[in-house]
Design an enzyme around this catalytic site. Structure first.
Site, PDB file in Angstrom:
ATOM      1  N   THR A  71       0.817  -1.208   0.000  1.00 48.30           N
ATOM      2  CA  THR A  71       0.000   0.000   0.000  1.00 48.30           C
ATOM      3  C   THR A  71       0.853   1.261   0.000  1.00 48.30           C
ATOM      4  O   THR A  71       0.377   2.329  -0.369  1.00 48.30           O
ATOM      5  CB  THR A  71      -0.922   0.018   1.232  1.00 48.30           C
ATOM      6  OG1 THR A  71      -0.145  -0.276   2.405  1.00 48.30           O
ATOM      7  CG2 THR A  71      -2.031  -1.018   1.110  1.00 48.30           C
TER       8      THR A  71
ATOM      9  N   GLY B  98      17.018 -10.931   3.410  1.00 46.93           N
ATOM     10  CA  GLY B  98      16.119 -11.648   2.520  1.00 46.93           C
ATOM     11  C   GLY B  98      14.885 -12.191   3.190  1.00 46.93           C
ATOM     12  O   GLY B  98      14.121 -12.933   2.575  1.00 46.93           O
TER      13      GLY B  98
ATOM     14  N   ASP C 237       9.448   1.208   4.832  1.00 44.26           N
ATOM     15  CA  ASP C 237      10.555   0.566   5.544  1.00 44.26           C
ATOM     16  C   ASP C 237      11.468   1.601   6.183  1.00 44.26           C
ATOM     17  O   ASP C 237      11.871   1.472   7.337  1.00 44.26           O
ATOM     18  CB  ASP C 237      11.352  -0.320   4.590  1.00 44.26           C
ATOM     19  CG  ASP C 237      10.546  -1.472   4.033  1.00 44.26           C
ATOM     20  OD1 ASP C 237       9.422  -1.704   4.522  1.00 44.26           O
ATOM     21  OD2 ASP C 237      11.032  -2.130   3.096  1.00 44.26           O
TER      22      ASP C 237
END
Length: 405
Positions: free
Chosen positions: A44, A145, A195
């Site tokens: 989003t 990862g 992030d």
């Protein structure tokens, strides 16, 4: 009576030792930034919508030393490789077109990209003419990862260090934007800003309710421990990369859907608009749009439930989010689905994959006294399916980027 001196973490010690080995001198300082778990709100962010991440205890540390020339060198405990370039070479190296290969090894593109973006941001003010040379040594315990934003942790630690040592005077939100530009243009990964904002703005026992259009951020108490719950991270060990085609394809579908609906972004499409959307676009584009629109609503609902009823009330929203990512956005993988299903079958209140998808981790909201049982059930399900054993650990909402020493 003197207070005890805090023991260095393994990452702090490793970064400090690496910098000292490279330069023969102690670092000018240590800076760190955390990874993040996104409680809810996936994909989003680049649609100018809503997200609800929190910073985790796992951190990346940058030990930084000043040089007497105009060069920047980066090293990491991840690799024996060292990359050194002139500060005046960064404009030539970057920006990289989104989706293309970075001009330097990808691990080095994160810190070097931050240096480039920080220069770009401050040069117009006249403060970009006196940047000193820098040596940076990086160590981290953020799983790489796993969808826990190890990249934003590198960016946050580097940006915090350079902001202090170059005296650029930017606030945390501005440094988050520096990190996003580095990731988008230097690394070539078309990510949003969630992030970086989570890594910079995190606070203990709080999630960050972020409006990705206005960048308004509000802290929302999570209260997991007070509710007798824990957040279990289930790292599938399936590696993912944001710069790969699946992520770009999803972003392109979202942009296509917004154009069809005649709006600037999918933030401007409501759940009530979905019936009309279904008549205007092909099935794949519609399902991509439906995920974003319903996920935005789930973020709003989760914030409301946390504030009004507490952490025990959000389990169904987590489950619905995972189903949407699995079926509509199609970014899950069998390992993620197995982690979520086995955790729920073992009694988790809610569970969902977290992060960009195509691998990485899932989270489960679990009774504190049932963490071991749920973890055992997930391991057993992975073994029965022939998957690599997952890495399981609990996290708590934690502090954002700061100077350590």
């Amino acid at each position: 009576m003197s207070l005890p001196v805090p023991q260095e973490t393994a990452s702090q010690e490793a970064a400090r030792s690496l910098l000292t080995a490279l330069t023969g001198h102690a670092p000018a300082g240590l800076w760190s930034a955390p990874g993040r778990v996104n409680l809810i709100g996936e994909h989003t962010d680049y649609n100018e919508g809503f997200v609800l991440p929190f910073a985790i205890p796992h951190r990346t540390v940058a030990a930084v030393g000043l040089r007497d020339d105009a060069r920047i060198r980066v090293a990491s405990t991840f690799t024996d490789e060292q990359i050194e370039v002139g500060l005046d070479e960064l404009d030539r190296l970057f920006p990289t077109a989104t989706g293309s290969e970075p001009a330097v090894p990808e691990w080095a593109a994160y810190p070097l990209g931050v240096a480039w973006a920080l220069q770009q941001a401050t040069r117009s003010t006249g403060s970009g003419n006196g940047f000193s040379g820098i040596d940076i040594a990086i160590a981290s315990d953020v799983p790489v990862g796993a969808g826990l934003s190890s990249s934003a942790a590198i960016e946050g630690a580097t940006a915090s260090a350079l902001n202090d040592l170059w005296n650029t005077g930017l606030d945390r939100a501005a440094l988050a934007r520096i990190g996003r530009r580095a990731e988008n243009e230097a690394v070539g990964a078309p990510t949003g800003i969630m992030d970086q904002m989570a890594s910079m703005l995190g606070e203990p026992d709080a999630a960050i309710f972020l409006d990705c259009r206005s960048l308004e951020a509000n802290l929302v108490p999570v209260g997991v421990a007070q509710a007798g719950l824990a957040i279990l991270v289930m790292d599938t060990r399936v590696q993912h990369a944001h710069s790969t085609g699946g992520y770009r394809d999803r972003r392109a579908a979202c942009e296509r859907g917004a154009a069809i609906m005649g709006v600037p972004s999918l933030r401007d499409v409501s759940v009530a608009d979905l019936d009309r959307a279904a008549t205007l676009m092909d099935d794949v584009t519609f399902r991509r749009v439906r995920h974003i629109v319903t996920e935005n609503q789930r973020v709003l609902d989760t914030v409301r439930m946390l504030r009004e009823h507490g952490a025990r009330a959000i389990g169904d929203l987590l489950v619905a989010s995972h189903a949407s990512m699995r079926d509509d956005f199609e970014i899950s993988v069998p390992e993620l689905d197995t982690a979520v299903a086995s955790a729920l079958a073992a009694g988790a209140i809610g569970a969902r994959m977290t992060g960009g998808g195509f691998g990485g981790a899932a989270i489960a909201l679990v009774e504190q006294d049932a963490v071991a049982d749920v973890a055992d059930a997930v391991r057993a399900a992975f073994a029965a399916s022939g998957f690599t054993e997952p890495h399981l650990f609990t996290v708590t909402p934690s502090a954002g980027a700061h100077r350590d020493a």
